[in-house]
Enzyme design. Structure first.
Site, PDB file in Angstrom:
ATOM      1  N   LYS A 118       0.819  -1.212   0.000  1.00  9.65           N
ATOM      2  CA  LYS A 118       0.000   0.000   0.000  1.00  9.65           C
ATOM      3  C   LYS A 118       0.852   1.262   0.000  1.00  9.65           C
ATOM      4  O   LYS A 118       0.461   2.273  -0.583  1.00  9.65           O
ATOM      5  CB  LYS A 118      -0.951   0.014   1.202  1.00  9.65           C
ATOM      6  CG  LYS A 118      -2.110  -0.961   1.053  1.00  9.65           C
ATOM      7  CD  LYS A 118      -3.272  -0.547   1.909  1.00  9.65           C
ATOM      8  CE  LYS A 118      -4.480  -1.423   1.639  1.00  9.65           C
ATOM      9  NZ  LYS A 118      -5.550  -1.212   2.609  1.00  9.65           N
ATOM     10  N   LYS A 201      -5.106 -10.768  -6.238  1.00  7.92           N
ATOM     11  CA  LYS A 201      -6.283 -10.950  -5.388  1.00  7.92           C
ATOM     12  C   LYS A 201      -7.426 -10.061  -5.876  1.00  7.92           C
ATOM     13  O   LYS A 201      -7.185  -8.942  -6.327  1.00  7.92           O
ATOM     14  CB  LYS A 201      -5.873 -10.518  -3.967  1.00  7.92           C
ATOM     15  CG  LYS A 201      -6.894 -10.742  -2.901  1.00  7.92           C
ATOM     16  CD  LYS A 201      -6.439 -10.128  -1.578  1.00  7.92           C
ATOM     17  CE  LYS A 201      -6.545  -8.624  -1.581  1.00  7.92           C
ATOM     18  NZ  LYS A 201      -6.555  -7.979  -0.283  1.00  7.92           N
ATOM     19  N   LYS A 204     -11.235  -4.576  -3.527  1.00  2.30           N
ATOM     20  CA  LYS A 204     -12.073  -3.396  -3.720  1.00  2.30           C
ATOM     21  C   LYS A 204     -11.241  -2.203  -4.191  1.00  2.30           C
ATOM     22  O   LYS A 204     -11.787  -1.224  -4.679  1.00  2.30           O
ATOM     23  CB  LYS A 204     -12.876  -3.072  -2.460  1.00  2.30           C
ATOM     24  CG  LYS A 204     -12.105  -3.038  -1.170  1.00  2.30           C
ATOM     25  CD  LYS A 204     -13.041  -3.005   0.056  1.00  2.30           C
ATOM     26  CE  LYS A 204     -12.246  -3.191   1.340  1.00  2.30           C
ATOM     27  NZ  LYS A 204     -12.853  -4.021   2.341  1.00  2.30           N
TER      28      LYS A 204
HETATM   29  P1  TYM Z   1     -10.386  -6.218   4.374  1.00  2.00           P
HETATM   30  O1  TYM Z   1     -11.380  -5.146   4.625  1.00  2.00           O
HETATM   31  O2  TYM Z   1      -9.376  -6.015   3.302  1.00  2.00           O
HETATM   32  O3  TYM Z   1     -11.137  -7.565   4.046  1.00  2.00           O
HETATM   33  C1  TYM Z   1     -12.147  -8.086   4.905  1.00  2.00           C
HETATM   34  C2  TYM Z   1     -12.089  -9.609   4.917  1.00  2.00           C
HETATM   35  O4  TYM Z   1     -12.266 -10.115   3.597  1.00  2.00           O
HETATM   36  C3  TYM Z   1     -11.190 -10.988   3.268  1.00  2.00           C
HETATM   37  N1  TYM Z   1     -10.901 -10.844   1.829  1.00  2.00           N
HETATM   38  C4  TYM Z   1     -10.825 -11.867   0.977  1.00  2.00           C
HETATM   39  N2  TYM Z   1     -10.997 -13.186   1.151  1.00  2.00           N
HETATM   40  C5  TYM Z   1     -10.849 -13.978   0.055  1.00  2.00           C
HETATM   41  N3  TYM Z   1     -10.547 -13.497  -1.178  1.00  2.00           N
HETATM   42  C6  TYM Z   1     -10.378 -12.180  -1.398  1.00  2.00           C
HETATM   43  N4  TYM Z   1     -10.111 -11.717  -2.616  1.00  2.00           N
HETATM   44  C7  TYM Z   1     -10.524 -11.302  -0.290  1.00  2.00           C
HETATM   45  N5  TYM Z   1     -10.423  -9.946  -0.145  1.00  2.00           N
HETATM   46  C8  TYM Z   1     -10.650  -9.700   1.159  1.00  2.00           C
HETATM   47  C9  TYM Z   1     -10.026 -10.491   4.113  1.00  2.00           C
HETATM   48  O5  TYM Z   1      -9.032 -11.476   4.282  1.00  2.00           O
HETATM   49  C10 TYM Z   1     -10.730 -10.136   5.406  1.00  2.00           C
HETATM   50  O6  TYM Z   1     -10.922 -11.286   6.196  1.00  2.00           O
HETATM   51  N6  TYM Z   1      -7.093  -5.687   8.087  1.00  2.00           N
HETATM   52  C11 TYM Z   1      -8.388  -6.241   7.749  1.00  2.00           C
HETATM   53  C12 TYM Z   1      -9.520  -5.706   8.605  1.00  2.00           C
HETATM   54  C13 TYM Z   1      -9.331  -5.869  10.078  1.00  2.00           C
HETATM   55  C14 TYM Z   1      -9.440  -7.077  10.799  1.00  2.00           C
HETATM   56  C15 TYM Z   1      -9.216  -6.710  12.166  1.00  2.00           C
HETATM   57  C16 TYM Z   1      -9.708  -8.385  10.435  1.00  2.00           C
HETATM   58  C17 TYM Z   1      -9.046  -4.875  10.965  1.00  2.00           C
HETATM   59  N7  TYM Z   1      -8.981  -5.372  12.222  1.00  2.00           N
HETATM   60  C18 TYM Z   1      -9.237  -7.675  13.157  1.00  2.00           C
HETATM   61  C19 TYM Z   1      -9.725  -9.352  11.468  1.00  2.00           C
HETATM   62  C20 TYM Z   1      -9.502  -8.999  12.809  1.00  2.00           C
HETATM   63  C21 TYM Z   1      -8.691  -5.879   6.302  1.00  2.00           C
HETATM   64  O7  TYM Z   1      -8.172  -4.948   5.757  1.00  2.00           O
HETATM   65  O8  TYM Z   1      -9.662  -6.633   5.738  1.00  2.00           O
END
Ligand code: TYM
Length: 342
Positions: A118, A201, A204
């Site tokens: 990022k 991947k 969004k």
């Molecule tokens: P984020 O917002 O990028 O994504 C949310 C969840 O969706 C999963 N995900 C995917 N799974 C499969 N294939 C994909 N292409 C895909 N894109 C996204 C992510 O693995 C995630 O589970 N840092 C985290 C948010 C967060 C968090 C936390 C998660 C903040 N604090 C504490 C767990 C526990 C994030 O950016 O997810």
């Protein structure tokens, strides 16, 4: 407390930083619902403070937060059974994150691949928040003494850091206070790939909207995106090994499996020998049949934003009542005087 003796508690979060995708749905939301249905205590959060580590227009952020809450509920999260809230309404997250900023080491955070991706080449211009992001994530989880964290594969490194923070805190202060969490990275959709490039991947933040299916896409758009999804001209092989070196083909098989809730080798058995021109119509029908009702329910929730805000407020009150005593005890362990009367 020995980790095996701790009550199981699930925590996970999603950034409200744009449209949620099919990757979020299959890799996260659907699995969050399964954990709710399995009778775990489940706490789910829209991590708005993480979202602002990169620029968000305030009105877009507010809207994306409500939309993510609508997506949780449309996917089957019941706010009477799971705690559903937005992170910034529970200040215990940021308070514990500060303590963890003093536990985590610069070297640990500098190795995080998400930060490197990022921040890109111009690291000097990345926000301090983007660098400290994983310490806040560790706080999100540990402020509830959560034990199980369902995520997609891209979050694995962050969860390893969460374990390291808990271990170092417990070691430094000679306590057995924070649990060493279990990442739950399971199922066929832990890494849903882009529809344009099977090595990337689905995200969004991808500049190409054709690379992903958004939970807000209408039926025509879903059909168009899957029709145009990249494949190759070979027929579907009769074993998963036969798909090696064909990432786009493998991705569509995995998506089908996750939507149909079957194993990828079962999909192979059904479609071995078919061309993608024959497989895609089945995939498209399945995707539309699964996503369209979710989108429709989301739209229903979005018609009443005040009700979403009310639900998030109740969720935040419930979340705070778990987090505050744990934060209080953390301050005591660290040696802070706690003598306020209100
Ligand atoms: P984020 O917002 O990028 O994504 C949310 C969840 O969706 C999963 N995900 C995917 N799974 C499969 N294939 C994909 N292409 C895909 N894109 C996204 C992510 O693995 C995630 O589970 N840092 C985290 C948010 C967060 C968090 C936390 C998660 C903040 N604090 C504490 C767990 C526990 C994030 O950016 O997810």
């Amino acid at each position: 407390m020995a980790d095996a003796a701790r009550p199981k508690r699930v925590f996970s979060g999603i950034q409200p930083s744009g449209n949620l995708t099919l990757g979020n749905y299959l890799g996260a939301l659907k699995r969050f619902v399964q954990m709710q249905e399995s009778g775990f205590e489940t706490i789910y959060c829209m991590v708005d403070l993480h979202a602002i580590t990169t620029w968000q227009e305030p009105e877009d952020l507010r809207n994306a937060t409500r939309q993510a809450a609508a997506a949780f509920m449309a996917s089957g999260i019941n706010p009477e059974r799971s705690i559903l809230f937005n992170q910034s309404q529970v200040p215990a997250h940021t308070e514990l994150a500060w303590i963890f900023n003093c536990v985590a080491r610069m070297g640990w955070l500098g190795r995080m691949t998400q930060f490197k991706d990022k921040a890109g080449k111009n690291r000097e211009n990345a926000s301090v928040g983007l660098f400290a992001y994983p310490a806040l994530m560790a706080a999100d989880i540990l402020v509830y003494h959560a034990t199980h964290v369902p995520v997609g594969e891209d979050q694995k490194q962050h969860l390893e850091l969460t374990r390291d923070v808990a271990i170092k805190f417990n070691h430094d202060f000679k306590v057995d206070f924070f649990p060493v969490i279990e990442p739950v990275i399971k199922g066929t959709a832990t890494r849903v790939m882009s529809l344009r490039d099977g090595q990337q991947k689905m995200s969004k933040s991808d500049p190409s909207d054709m690379s992903r299916i958004n939970l807000t896409d209408n039926e025509d758009t879903i059909r168009k995106k899957l029709r145009r999804a990249r494949t190759d001209s070979e027929p579907i092989s009769d074993s998963l090994q036969g798909l090696e070196g064909r990432p786009e083909a493998r991705n569509l098989i995995n998506i089908y499996a996750a939507l149909a809730e079957i194993q990828p080798d079962e999909v192979i058995r059904q479609f071995a020998g078919c061309l993608f021109s024959e497989f895609k119509p089945a995939l498209i029908d399945l995707a539309v049949a699964t996503i369209a009702p979710v989108t429709e329910k989301m739209n229903g929730f979005m018609r009443d934003p005040a009700e979403i805000d009310r639900i998030l407020g109740v969720g935040a009150d419930n979340a705070a009542s778990i987090a505050e005593p744990i934060l209080h005890e953390t301050y005591e362990i660290v040696g802070m005087i706690r003598s306020r009367t209100m």
